[in-house]
Design a protein around this motif. Structure first.
Motif, PDB file in Angstrom:
ATOM      1  N   UNK A  48       0.737  -1.077  -0.076  1.00 34.38           N
ATOM      2  CA  UNK A  48      -0.017   0.180   0.186  1.00 34.38           C
ATOM      3  C   UNK A  48       0.934   1.422   0.039  1.00 34.38           C
ATOM      4  N   UNK A  49       2.069   1.160   0.877  1.00 34.37           N
ATOM      5  CA  UNK A  49       2.889   2.373   0.872  1.00 34.37           C
ATOM      6  C   UNK A  49       3.429   2.633  -0.607  1.00 34.37           C
ATOM      7  N   UNK A  50       3.824   1.708  -1.113  1.00 31.59           N
ATOM      8  CA  UNK A  50       4.648   1.853  -2.529  1.00 31.59           C
ATOM      9  C   UNK A  50       3.902   1.909  -3.625  1.00 31.59           C
ATOM     10  N   UNK A  51       2.443   1.519  -3.341  1.00 29.85           N
ATOM     11  CA  UNK A  51       1.530   2.092  -4.552  1.00 29.85           C
ATOM     12  C   UNK A  51       1.240   3.566  -4.361  1.00 29.85           C
ATOM     13  N   UNK A  52       1.070   4.072  -3.071  1.00 33.97           N
ATOM     14  CA  UNK A  52       0.794   5.247  -2.862  1.00 33.97           C
ATOM     15  C   UNK A  52       2.202   6.195  -3.419  1.00 33.97           C
ATOM     16  N   UNK A  53       3.476   5.751  -3.057  1.00 35.60           N
ATOM     17  CA  UNK A  53       4.612   6.406  -3.616  1.00 35.60           C
ATOM     18  C   UNK A  53       4.501   6.486  -5.255  1.00 35.60           C
ATOM     19  N   UNK A  54       3.990   5.363  -5.932  1.00 35.80           N
ATOM     20  CA  UNK A  54       4.193   5.214  -7.349  1.00 35.80           C
ATOM     21  C   UNK A  54       3.002   6.043  -7.704  1.00 35.80           C
ATOM     22  N   UNK A  55       1.706   6.258  -7.389  1.00 31.34           N
ATOM     23  CA  UNK A  55       0.432   6.948  -8.038  1.00 31.34           C
ATOM     24  C   UNK A  55       0.350   8.210  -7.707  1.00 31.34           C
ATOM     25  N   UNK A  56       0.899   8.704  -6.451  1.00 30.04           N
ATOM     26  CA  UNK A  56       0.693  10.229  -6.102  1.00 30.04           C
ATOM     27  C   UNK A  56       0.901  11.076  -6.841  1.00 30.04           C
ATOM     28  N   UNK A  57       2.235  11.056  -7.504  1.00 31.75           N
ATOM     29  CA  UNK A  57       2.578  12.027  -8.618  1.00 31.75           C
ATOM     30  C   UNK A  57       1.704  12.520  -9.861  1.00 31.75           C
ATOM     31  N   UNK A 200      -7.627  -2.692   4.788  1.00 33.51           N
ATOM     32  CA  UNK A 200      -7.201  -1.973   6.160  1.00 33.51           C
ATOM     33  C   UNK A 200      -5.739  -1.748   6.034  1.00 33.51           C
ATOM     34  N   UNK A 201      -4.939  -2.922   5.814  1.00 32.38           N
ATOM     35  CA  UNK A 201      -3.486  -2.863   5.757  1.00 32.38           C
ATOM     36  C   UNK A 201      -2.669  -1.991   4.786  1.00 32.38           C
ATOM     37  N   UNK A 202      -3.377  -1.964   3.682  1.00 38.91           N
ATOM     38  CA  UNK A 202      -2.815  -1.158   2.396  1.00 38.91           C
ATOM     39  C   UNK A 202      -3.377   0.403   2.917  1.00 38.91           C
ATOM     40  N   UNK A 203      -4.549   0.790   3.518  1.00 38.25           N
ATOM     41  CA  UNK A 203      -4.754   1.892   3.915  1.00 38.25           C
ATOM     42  C   UNK A 203      -3.676   2.340   4.885  1.00 38.25           C
ATOM     43  N   UNK A 204      -3.113   1.656   5.900  1.00 36.52           N
ATOM     44  CA  UNK A 204      -2.355   2.146   6.787  1.00 36.52           C
ATOM     45  C   UNK A 204      -0.985   2.395   6.130  1.00 36.52           C
ATOM     46  N   UNK A 205      -0.650   1.536   5.317  1.00 33.90           N
ATOM     47  CA  UNK A 205       0.541   1.955   4.497  1.00 33.90           C
ATOM     48  C   UNK A 205       0.438   3.378   3.768  1.00 33.90           C
ATOM     49  N   UNK A 206      -0.606   3.491   3.383  1.00 31.30           N
ATOM     50  CA  UNK A 206      -0.559   5.037   2.818  1.00 31.30           C
ATOM     51  C   UNK A 206      -0.483   6.258   3.685  1.00 31.30           C
ATOM     52  N   UNK A 207      -1.189   5.882   4.788  1.00 28.85           N
ATOM     53  CA  UNK A 207      -1.172   6.975   5.776  1.00 28.85           C
ATOM     54  C   UNK A 207       0.126   7.015   6.347  1.00 28.85           C
ATOM     55  N   UNK A 208       0.902   5.974   6.369  1.00 29.50           N
ATOM     56  CA  UNK A 208       2.217   5.939   7.240  1.00 29.50           C
ATOM     57  C   UNK A 208       3.395   6.204   6.363  1.00 29.50           C
ATOM     58  N   UNK A 209       3.118   6.299   5.075  1.00 26.70           N
ATOM     59  CA  UNK A 209       4.276   6.549   4.116  1.00 26.70           C
ATOM     60  C   UNK A 209       4.619   8.097   4.262  1.00 26.70           C
ATOM     61  N   UNK A 210       3.930   9.042   4.458  1.00 25.44           N
ATOM     62  CA  UNK A 210       4.779  10.375   4.771  1.00 25.44           C
ATOM     63  C   UNK A 210       5.357  10.517   5.939  1.00 25.44           C
ATOM     64  N   UNK A 211       5.214   9.672   6.715  1.00 30.37           N
ATOM     65  CA  UNK A 211       5.908   9.659   8.233  1.00 30.37           C
ATOM     66  C   UNK A 211       7.245   8.671   8.389  1.00 30.37           C
ATOM     67  N   UNK A 212       7.120   7.664   7.777  1.00 23.78           N
ATOM     68  CA  UNK A 212       8.189   6.698   8.019  1.00 23.78           C
ATOM     69  C   UNK A 212       8.958   6.527   6.582  1.00 23.78           C
ATOM     70  N   UNK A 213       9.997   6.127   6.352  1.00 26.01           N
ATOM     71  CA  UNK A 213      10.573   5.530   5.276  1.00 26.01           C
ATOM     72  C   UNK A 213       9.974   4.557   4.514  1.00 26.01           C
ATOM     73  N   UNK A 214       9.765   4.552   3.240  1.00 23.97           N
ATOM     74  CA  UNK A 214       9.070   3.473   2.524  1.00 23.97           C
ATOM     75  C   UNK A 214      10.103   2.474   2.240  1.00 23.97           C
TER      76      UNK A 214
END
Length: 292
Positions: A48-57, A200-214
């Protein structure tokens, strides 16, 4: 220590508790209904965190906050259909080995595609800065995270306790044989629960991505704490997992606030030991007939 700094550390611990809760709820539901020990749950969190990193731009943060959990939930349902469904009646050890292997596959795939180095994920500009409440100062983004986590947990509670879907899921957790005798198949509900839990795990990954290193192994770091929450809260109990997650988060935040950050995880394990010593079924664990 400054009282406001102490309160901020407790809030940070509470925020960690909410993340543990998002992951632990899915773990508890999947195991309680299907008997699957999902060691790949943390890998879906990292995905989830990596997909957020990939799609946010391309899409922006707020669309990604909705789209990525849905994508991860869909992948979870596919995983349930292709893999989990073969192990519902088998020894839980087999599902443990299966999901451990799946976690390794996802982690190595992330490492192969994105590299092993941590990726920096920028916080949305509208949520940067601080919120001032008198002399108390706290991150605007962290308050947003807490609000989202509360709203999602409330929605899951409504789904499980105020809908026909939830009534069947809770009945399936307690005694699936009765549902079978009534002609109700659990198959679609197992897929839906896997999708919700992994989403829900994927959602947690998205929310945590800006705080902790992915990074590819980030799921393994949070999975242990989520299992601790499930054990403390007890199987089959929504509120048990909620109370346990918040308690674990507060204990962690308190240890950091008093300058014992190195002992914060040890304190969580000690809490689990004490709870299991006094209540082996967990704080609010229910009796699940098919596991006895």
């Amino acid at each position: 220590m400054n009282l406001f700094l102490f309160a901020a550390q407790l809030l940070n611990g509470l925020l960690d508790g909410f993340y543990y809760l998002l992951i632990a709820l899915g773990l508890s539901l999947i195991f309680s209904l299907g008997g699957i020990v999902n060691l790949a749950h943390g890998a879906f969190y990292a995905l989830g965190a990596y997909l957020a990193f990939l799609l946010t731009p391309y899409l922006g943060f707020f669309p990604v906050l909705v789209i990525v959990p849905l994508l991860v939930a869909g992948l979870g349902m596919v995983t349930e259909r292709l893999l989990f469904t073969r192990f519902y009646k088998a020894d839980p050890l087999y599902s443990l080995l299966l999901t451990f292997g799946l976690a390794m596959v996802i982690e190595q795939a992330l490492r192969w595609y994105f590299g092993a180095s941590p990726q920096a994920y920028s916080m949305p500009s509208v949520l940067t800065g601080q919120v001032f409440m008198g002399d108390f100062v706290y991150s605007r983004y962290r308050l947003f995270q807490i609000a989202v986590a509360i709203a999602v947990v409330a929605a899951v509670w409504v789904l499980l306790n105020r809908t026909a879907f939830g009534r069947i899921v809770r009945a399936g957790i307690q005694n699936p044989d009765i549902l079978g005798a009534m002609g109700i198949s659990l198959r679609p509900y197992l897929s839906a629960v896997a999708g919700i839990g992994i989403g829900l795990a994927g959602l947690a990954g998205v929310l945590m991505a800006p705080i902790y290193p992915v990074h590819p192994a980030m799921g393994a770091e949070i999975l242990t704490a989520a299992f601790v929450v499930v054990v403390i809260g007890g199987l089959g109990s929504f509120w048990g997992v909620v109370v346990a997650a918040l308690l674990v988060g507060l204990v962690k935040g308190f240890m950091i606030a008093i300058g014992q950050s190195a002992m914060s995880m040890a304190a969580i394990y000690l809490l689990m030991f004490v709870v299991l010593l006094l209540r082996p079924r967990g704080l609010m664990g229910e009796r699940i007939l098919r596991f006895e």
